[in-house]
Design an enzyme around this catalytic site. Structure first.
Site, PDB file in Angstrom:
ATOM      1  N   GLU A 115       0.835  -1.200   0.000  1.00 41.23           N
ATOM      2  CA  GLU A 115       0.000   0.000   0.000  1.00 41.23           C
ATOM      3  C   GLU A 115       0.871   1.250   0.000  1.00 41.23           C
ATOM      4  OE1 GLU A 115      -2.628   1.241   3.550  1.00 41.23           O
ATOM      5  OE2 GLU A 115      -3.812  -0.260   2.506  1.00 41.23           O
ATOM      6  N   ARG A 116       1.882   1.273   0.864  1.00 41.40           N
ATOM      7  CA  ARG A 116       2.733   2.465   0.983  1.00 41.40           C
ATOM      8  C   ARG A 116       3.647   2.629  -0.212  1.00 41.40           C
ATOM      9  NH1 ARG A 116       3.833   2.547   7.537  1.00 41.40           N
ATOM     10  NH2 ARG A 116       1.778   3.377   8.024  1.00 41.40           N
TER      11      ARG A 116
END
Length: 208
Positions: A115-116
């Site tokens: 996600e990051r």
């Protein structure tokens, strides 16, 4: 299928096994775009006796299942990008479990790193010199009367930072493609905000 964000801290959810299903009750806060999602990432406590990061299990939650209630959190902008999600005896098939029982923390860390990496820009790095720094360079050439050595030094420093960030994103994307997302995504997410802020401050100063 859109997906709702993960909430690792808000583990006020309990899951109890019932044959081929899990019965889950609890609350999750700050779920991004949960009101638009078909599936949500849910980490629930399946072993209340286990230490903090153990005894958690990861599920792909059907956001339309009976007992799932989404309440938008209205922001100061009037938008409701984030939501509270309440689960009341929601029955989740064991087939929707991701990873092993009790392995939810490890699985969720993999999700978070991916996600990051994506948020940090790792999903597809921009071309060299593009984005915010391209606007600063354009202003330098076309609009400013502030072409001093000090300003040129600031512009070059900003260009170098933007390029280092771009290269970090490329490395993070390569790691993600081989299934091993590392901390680069988290670093890039933070640095992306800082670099963009400093570049646009430079743009304002160049415009007087």
């Amino acid at each position: 299928e859109p997906g709702a964000g993960s909430d690792l801290a808000g583990l006020a959810c309990r899951a109890v096994r019932d044959g081929d299903e899990w019965v889950i009750s609890g609350q999750k806060v700050w779920n991004t775009l949960a009101h638009m999602a078909d599936r949500g990432m849910l980490v629930a406590r399946t072993d209340p006796e286990a230490p903090k990061h153990k005894g958690l299990t990861y599920f792909a939650l059907d956001m339309h299942a009976e007992g799932v209630e989404v309440r938008p959190l209205r922001q100061i902008t009037g938008e409701a990008e984030f939501n509270e999600v309440y689960l009341t005896e929601v029955r989740v098939p064991d087939a929707d479990r991701i990873g092993d029982v009790g392995e939810g923390w490890r699985v969720s860390m993999t999700t978070l790193m991916n996600e990051r990496t994506t948020i940090g820009g790792g999903s597809g790095p921009p071309a060299k010199g593009s984005g915010a720094i391209a606007e600063a360079v354009r202003i330098w050439h076309e609009e400013t009367t502030e072409q001093t050595p000090a300003m040129k030094d600031r512009l070059l420093r900003a260009w170098v930072e933007a390029e280092v960030l771009r290269l970090t994103n490329i490395r993070a994307a390569q790691n993600r493609r081989i299934g091993n997302p590392g901390p680069e995504g988290s670093i890039a997410k933070l640095k992306f905000a800082e670099v963009n802020m400093s570049i646009y401050e430079l743009c304002v100063d160049l415009l007087g």
